[in-house]
Structure formats: C-alpha cells, structure tokens
Design a protein around this motif. Structure first.
Motif, PDB file in Angstrom:
ATOM      1  N   PRO A  13       0.581  -1.360   0.057  1.00 42.67           N
ATOM      2  CA  PRO A  13       0.330   0.241  -0.129  1.00 42.67           C
ATOM      3  C   PRO A  13       1.050   1.195   0.189  1.00 42.67           C
ATOM      4  O   PRO A  13       0.590   2.083  -0.741  1.00 42.67           O
ATOM      5  CB  PRO A  13      -0.935  -0.019   1.255  1.00 42.67           C
ATOM      6  N   ASP A  14       1.860   1.352   0.957  1.00 47.47           N
ATOM      7  CA  ASP A  14       2.526   2.386   0.966  1.00 47.47           C
ATOM      8  C   ASP A  14       3.476   2.688  -0.440  1.00 47.47           C
ATOM      9  O   ASP A  14       2.836   4.550  -0.520  1.00 47.47           O
ATOM     10  CB  ASP A  14       3.434   2.218   1.815  1.00 47.47           C
ATOM     11  N   VAL A  17       0.340   3.964  -3.028  1.00 50.51           N
ATOM     12  CA  VAL A  17      -0.605   4.656  -2.865  1.00 50.51           C
ATOM     13  C   VAL A  17       0.698   6.343  -2.705  1.00 50.51           C
ATOM     14  O   VAL A  17       0.112   7.474  -3.344  1.00 50.51           O
ATOM     15  CB  VAL A  17      -1.169   4.826  -1.028  1.00 50.51           C
ATOM     16  N   LEU A  20       0.494   7.794  -6.184  1.00 47.98           N
ATOM     17  CA  LEU A  20      -0.800   8.164  -6.465  1.00 47.98           C
ATOM     18  C   LEU A  20      -1.064   9.047  -6.471  1.00 47.98           C
ATOM     19  O   LEU A  20      -1.478   9.948  -7.557  1.00 47.98           O
ATOM     20  CB  LEU A  20      -1.852   6.789  -5.855  1.00 47.98           C
ATOM     21  N   ASP A 127      -6.925   3.111  -4.953  1.00 51.54           N
ATOM     22  CA  ASP A 127      -7.411   3.666  -3.659  1.00 51.54           C
ATOM     23  C   ASP A 127      -8.376   4.051  -3.635  1.00 51.54           C
ATOM     24  O   ASP A 127      -8.862   4.805  -2.297  1.00 51.54           O
ATOM     25  CB  ASP A 127      -6.371   3.876  -3.309  1.00 51.54           C
ATOM     26  N   THR A 128      -8.839   5.849  -4.951  1.00 48.28           N
ATOM     27  CA  THR A 128     -10.149   6.691  -3.944  1.00 48.28           C
ATOM     28  C   THR A 128     -10.255   6.605  -5.412  1.00 48.28           C
ATOM     29  O   THR A 128      -9.625   7.677  -5.867  1.00 48.28           O
ATOM     30  CB  THR A 128      -9.742   7.723  -2.497  1.00 48.28           C
ATOM     31  N   ARG A 230      -7.799  -3.558  -5.171  1.00 49.39           N
ATOM     32  CA  ARG A 230      -6.775  -3.780  -4.207  1.00 49.39           C
ATOM     33  C   ARG A 230      -7.866  -4.859  -3.080  1.00 49.39           C
ATOM     34  O   ARG A 230      -8.902  -4.414  -2.924  1.00 49.39           O
ATOM     35  CB  ARG A 230      -7.326  -2.124  -3.745  1.00 49.39           C
ATOM     36  N   GLY A 234      -5.321  -4.232   1.895  1.00 49.88           N
ATOM     37  CA  GLY A 234      -4.291  -2.558   1.349  1.00 49.88           C
ATOM     38  C   GLY A 234      -3.412  -3.007  -0.054  1.00 49.88           C
ATOM     39  O   GLY A 234      -3.150  -2.065  -0.169  1.00 49.88           O
ATOM     40  N   SER A 235      -3.736  -4.499  -0.423  1.00 49.23           N
ATOM     41  CA  SER A 235      -2.632  -4.645  -1.252  1.00 49.23           C
ATOM     42  C   SER A 235      -3.320  -4.060  -2.647  1.00 49.23           C
ATOM     43  O   SER A 235      -4.355  -4.144  -2.579  1.00 49.23           O
ATOM     44  CB  SER A 235      -2.168  -5.357  -0.674  1.00 49.23           C
ATOM     45  N   PHE A 236      -2.049  -3.959  -3.115  1.00 47.77           N
ATOM     46  CA  PHE A 236      -2.703  -3.442  -4.634  1.00 47.77           C
ATOM     47  C   PHE A 236      -2.427  -5.152  -5.791  1.00 47.77           C
ATOM     48  O   PHE A 236      -1.426  -5.158  -5.824  1.00 47.77           O
ATOM     49  CB  PHE A 236      -2.456  -2.122  -5.613  1.00 47.77           C
ATOM     50  N   TRP A 582     -11.770   0.712 -12.236  1.00 51.51           N
ATOM     51  CA  TRP A 582     -11.559   0.531 -10.942  1.00 51.51           C
ATOM     52  C   TRP A 582     -12.697   0.035 -10.148  1.00 51.51           C
ATOM     53  O   TRP A 582     -13.640   0.998 -10.702  1.00 51.51           O
ATOM     54  CB  TRP A 582     -10.937   0.943 -10.320  1.00 51.51           C
ATOM     55  N   THR A 585     -14.771   3.493  -5.444  1.00 53.06           N
ATOM     56  CA  THR A 585     -14.413   3.274  -3.489  1.00 53.06           C
ATOM     57  C   THR A 585     -15.352   4.181  -3.087  1.00 53.06           C
ATOM     58  O   THR A 585     -16.037   5.773  -3.431  1.00 53.06           O
ATOM     59  CB  THR A 585     -13.035   3.218  -3.055  1.00 53.06           C
TER      60      THR A 585
END
Length: 586
Positions: A13-14, A17, A20, A127-128, A230, A234-236, A582, A585
């Motif tokens: 995630p880090d 994210v 992004l 993610d969003t 996702r 939290g992983s992609f 996607w 979310t």
C-alpha cells in the motif's frame, strides 16, 4: 499458455499510495473541496424534495415512487446515477429510466457549480476517487440509493417489437429505487431464472438493441479489461476480466436514452452531442494489412463491423487484431449548438454531421450527471424541450464552453488512469528485472510493440527485431521504473528471430491459434447462458458507451469505460490501451 504459473507479491500500500498521491498532484487533480463548496453542499443536501405535480414552488415534479426501479452497478458503488424499469407494452416495451437530478441541488453560478466546472469528471483510482461532487451529494442526497425518495429526471421511452424507439419524453419526478444490484447479482438471477420480470425484459431489450446496432453498422469490441484491484489488506494487484452480458444489455438502456436525447436536441436546434468522426481510409487500409499478417480472412465485400463480430478475443491473433482496431476511430468530442455565437451573429447552427460514427447514430451524454458535468446540461435542455419551455439562459450561456471543459477533464482522467496501471505494473515487477515471462504480441511498430502477459496481468512495451504480431512469445523484463511509470520487456528465445513486423512481413502460425482459456488470463469462465459478446466500456468516464466508442470502437467506459470512454494514445506507442476499470470506492 502460460507455460508455467507464477504469482508476484501484491504491491504494498505505501509504495503505491505514495506514487498515486504524487501522480494526482502532477496531473492537477483537486485534492479536496473548498470550504464554501462543502458548506453549500451540506445546505442543499438537507433540502427536502417532495412531489409537486402542479409546480407550486416553480418546479413541477411528479410522484413516481410507484415504479419498481432498480440500480445495476459495480460492487461497492454508491454514486448511483441511473435506475431502470422495463415493462411490456402491447407488442413492444416501455423503458423507464430515472437519472439523478442534480438541478435540484446545484445552484447555477454558485460555489458548487464553479467547482464542478473546474473538475468536469469523477476520476476513479484503485485507492480512492476524485469526485465531481462532494460525496454527501454524489453518494448521499443526490444518489439513487434504495429505499430513499430522490429527485430524478425520469425518461419514458417507448419501443416497438424490434426495439426501435417510437416515443420518448422526460419529466422531473420523485422516485424510490427498490434494490441495488451488482452486475454479478443481476447476471446470476438471469442465469438461474430468479430475475424479476423487469430484469428479464431488460435483457430482451438489450439483445434487440444490440441487433439494431449491428444493422446500422455500429461497432463494439470484445477485449478483456485490465483491472487494478485492492485487497482487504490494502495491497494492489492486477488482473484481466471480461464484462458480463448484463453489463452490455444495461449499457444499451443508457445508449438508447442518449440517442433519444440527441434526437430531441438536434430537432430543436439546441443542445450538445457526443461525436466521433468516421474512420480514416488510411487507417482502414492499415487494418486490412494487419488482418493479412495475422491470417485473418477479411473479404473485400465484408464490412468492418461484421468482421469484428466474427472475432474472439481469446484467440491470440484475434486479440491482436482487436487491439489494433481500437485505433480505427479517433477524435471523440462534443459539439454544442443553439447557443449565442461568440461573434454576436446569432445562435450557433446545428452542424451537418453530428453523428457518433462508432455508434452509427446521433448520441448525447445524458445518463451520468453525478460523475460527468455535461450530463446536467443535456438533462436540463431535454427537460425544457419536453415541457415546451425555453432552455434556461444559464444552460445556453454555458453550452459553448462545455466541449473544451469536457475535453480537458477527459485528458486529465485518461492520463491518470493510464499512469495508475503503469505504476502498479512497475511496483509489482520492481524486483523481477531479468526474469522471463510468457505473453502475446498485440501491437507492433517496427522494433517496438506491446505485449500482454496473462500472469501477472501486465500490458507493456516490448522491444526486439521481427516482433511476431499475434503470436505467443517469451519476453524478458528489462525495466521496471516506478518513478517513470515505465515497464519494458525484450523479446528472447526463438521468438526474437521469427515472425514479421507491422508491415505484415511474417505470417502467424496456424498452430498457435488456440484459444486462451479464461482461467489462464486470471478471469472466471463466462456464465453458462452467455449469448452475446462482452461490451467493454471506457474507463475515464462513466459506463454508457460501448467499447467501440473509445478510440475505435469503444472506453463512457467507461467507458466504460465509451470505453468508460474514448481511447487515449499510449506513451511512446501511439496505440489505444485496453480498457481499464476500477471498482468505485466509498
């Protein structure tokens, strides 16, 4: 293929994210809404909208909470623009299509209106999302959520027994959706026979409209979508998926509504339409050469659209041809008319050709106002025309600038979407440089091309002499640069010396034309009752245009993902990427 299965660790995630967030800043996507916009949104979200058939408050609004509407969307979606009900009407059908009424919430010229003009589109990421409207409206007060009274623009479209439009009108109403369905739930109920009568009729109408699309020469492409997902941790990850038949049938309801709206506006001489120019003859000639290189039989007398319908994207050669076909139609845009001309010479006339040539008809974006700015203006225009009222001055004033605003918003969204997939691809492969993978060459331009890997689900640049278009190959990863958003492979082994180039110098071996099984591409087998090819929608925009609208025959697309809509040249390659999607979310 593939010869061996392998799975890469999901992107952390880090790492994704952070990339992004930097990408959003680089492209200029707004990070948050200004305080005055949020204040206005909170105020209008609390506004009660009740039925008022006589228009005592200046706005007539029918009570149509009796209609058993349902929404059909991706899982997790809360920004629900559309709700549908289909009924039998004599030998034909009656389609009722409720569209979220943003006119009940957005005050022309206010802070909220100014901000949505700045944004233009909702931009989705893994993610969003970067929403067009604040979520308390787009996923709350304005969304057609189940068991909630909502203001809507209610279209009523009559169809004959062949699915041809016989009548269309739109009114302001209060509606109440009954159920929020996912595409998978809707498809499952159709497959096992438990679907409501309305949903069964939607499938019937969808098939009829697909038949009419074929008759008029419209084009839809059957290509897998590359998706970023996702996980709960939290992983992609990346994958390929095929759309379900119900997605295509549901899209046909949006399309027929957009066609009815386009007819209404064109006949009245005021409005804004979605356009796509015809395919260039040179592009068609190039596509014929590609067919020859891939040993795809394309008789001189066979129309392009008919050939497309005969192909199956699981066959590598066909997949390569369909990928190249996405470059056939380019230049999707908008044309406005009936508004005051900039030079003061009067109203802008209706252009001679306003057609969307992938759909082979006039068409307007009118069904996704929560996520696309122009739809609020087409909706207000059609509401006025249907009621016999003048189109509001605030609408006329804005029409002339909307094509430019939507073009800029679409460019940002497509740039973001393309870079997101490249970031995830590079992150997944970052520690795999030097390893070899199985893939299929789907596009060639001299010694550079595009390779699609089934596992991991990657689509990237490949370099090497004599790239064999449409063939299964072995490639080595030579670059995975997260910061530059670039992944590159090199052809290795026997494939580096075999096959031809984009000019058709090599022929595809018939022995390599075996279908790619769904499981090998990381997607489930298609439902047992699948009868129609999947329709791909353009990613950058909401889903209501077919895959043929994107750069060639879609992706909208959103989109789907029009592709969700419209294809965009890929960096360095000049080709339109496969549609990507996607889940929205919340």
């Amino acid at each position: 293929m593939p010869n061996r299965q392998m799975r890469l660790a999901p992107a952390t995630p880090d790492s994704v994210v952070g990339a992004l967030a930097a990408l959003r800043a680089e492209i200029g996507l707004p990070p948050m809404f200004p305080a005055d916009v949020l204040d206005e949104s909170r105020s209008v979200a609390e506004r009660a909208v009740a039925p008022d058939p006589n228009g005592a408050d200046g706005v007539a609004r029918q009570d149509r909470r009796d209609i058993e509407l349902v929404t059909i969307d991706p899982p997790g979606s809360l920004d629900l623009d559309q709700a549908v009900h289909v009924a039998q009407s004599g030998d034909g059908y009656l389609v009722r299509y409720a569209i979220a009424d943003l006119g009940a919430f957005v005050e022309p010229g206010g802070p909220l209106d100014t901000e949505v003009h700045r944004r233009g589109l909702t931009v989705y990421g893994p993610d969003t999302s970067t929403p067009l409207h604040p979520k308390l409206l787009s996923e709350g007060a304005a969304s057609l959520l189940p068991d909630e009274d909502r203001p809507a623009a209610l279209w009523t479209v009559g169809l004959d027994s062949r699915g041809e439009i016989t009548s269309a009108t739109v009114v302001r109403a209060v509606v109440r959706s009954r159920v929020r369905l996912t595409y998978a739930e809707a498809q499952a109920s159709l497959d096992d026979g438990t679907a409501s009568e309305s949903l069964q009729l939607l499938a019937d109408v969808g098939r009829l409209r697909q038949d009419l699309e074929r008759e008029r020469g419209g084009v839809s492409l059957d290509v897998p979508e590359q998706v970023v997902e996702r996980g709960e941790d939290g992983s992609f990850t990346l994958g390929f998926r095929r759309t379900l038949p119900v997605e295509a049938w549901n899209a046909q309801i949006s399309l027929l509504t957009g066609m009815a709206a386009a007819t209404m506006m064109r006949e009245a001489g005021v409005g804004i339409l979605r356009t796509l120019p015809p395919a260039d003859e040179r592009a068609l000639a190039r596509l014929r050469r590609t067919a020859g290189a891939l040993e795809i039989d394309w008789p001189d007398a066979m129309p392009y659209a008919e050939l497309i319908r005969s192909l199956e994207s699981r066959i590598p050669q066909h997949a390569a041809f369909l990928n190249e076909a996405t470059t056939l139609f380019r230049g999707a845009g908008y044309v406005a008319f009936g508004h005051p001309a900039e030079d003061g010479s009067g109203d802008t006339p209706v252009p001679a050709d306003t057609r969307h040539h992938a759909l082979a008809t006039d068409y307007a974006h009118v069904t996704a106002p929560l996520r696309r700015l122009v739809d609020r203006y087409t909706t207000e225009t059609c509401l006025a025309l249907a009621a016999g009222d003048p189109v509001p001055d605030w609408v006329l004033t804005a029409l002339g600038s909307l094509p430019r605003e939507m073009s800029e918003a679409g460019r940002r969204a497509a740039e973001f979407e393309r870079a997101v997939v490249e970031i995830v691809e590079a992150t997944l492969l970052d520690d795999r440089v030097g390893e070899e993978f199985d893939g299929v060459i789907v596009d060639v331009d001299d010694e550079r091309g595009t390779v699609v890997l089934p596992e991991p689900a990657v689509r990237a640049t490949v370099v090497g002499p004599g790239l064999p278009l449409g063939e299964a190959v072995r490639v080595k990863l030579v670059r995975a640069d997260v910061e530059a958003h670039r992944v590159e492979f090199a052809l290795v082994g026997d494939g580096a010396d075999s096959g031809g180039s984009a000019g058709g110098a090599g022929q595809v071996a018939a022995a390599q034309a075996e279908p790619i099984r769904p499981a090998e591409w990381g997607v489930p087998a298609e439902p047992a009752r699948t009868e129609e090819p999947a329709r791909t929608e353009e990613p950058a925009e909401p889903a209501d245009e077919p895959a043929a609208t994107a750069g060639a025959a879609s992706s909208e697309l959103p989109e789907v993902s029009e592709l969700r809509e419209g294809g965009v040249p890929a960096a360095g390659g000049g080709q339109v990427p496969l549609p990507r999607e996607w889940t929205r979310t919340h």
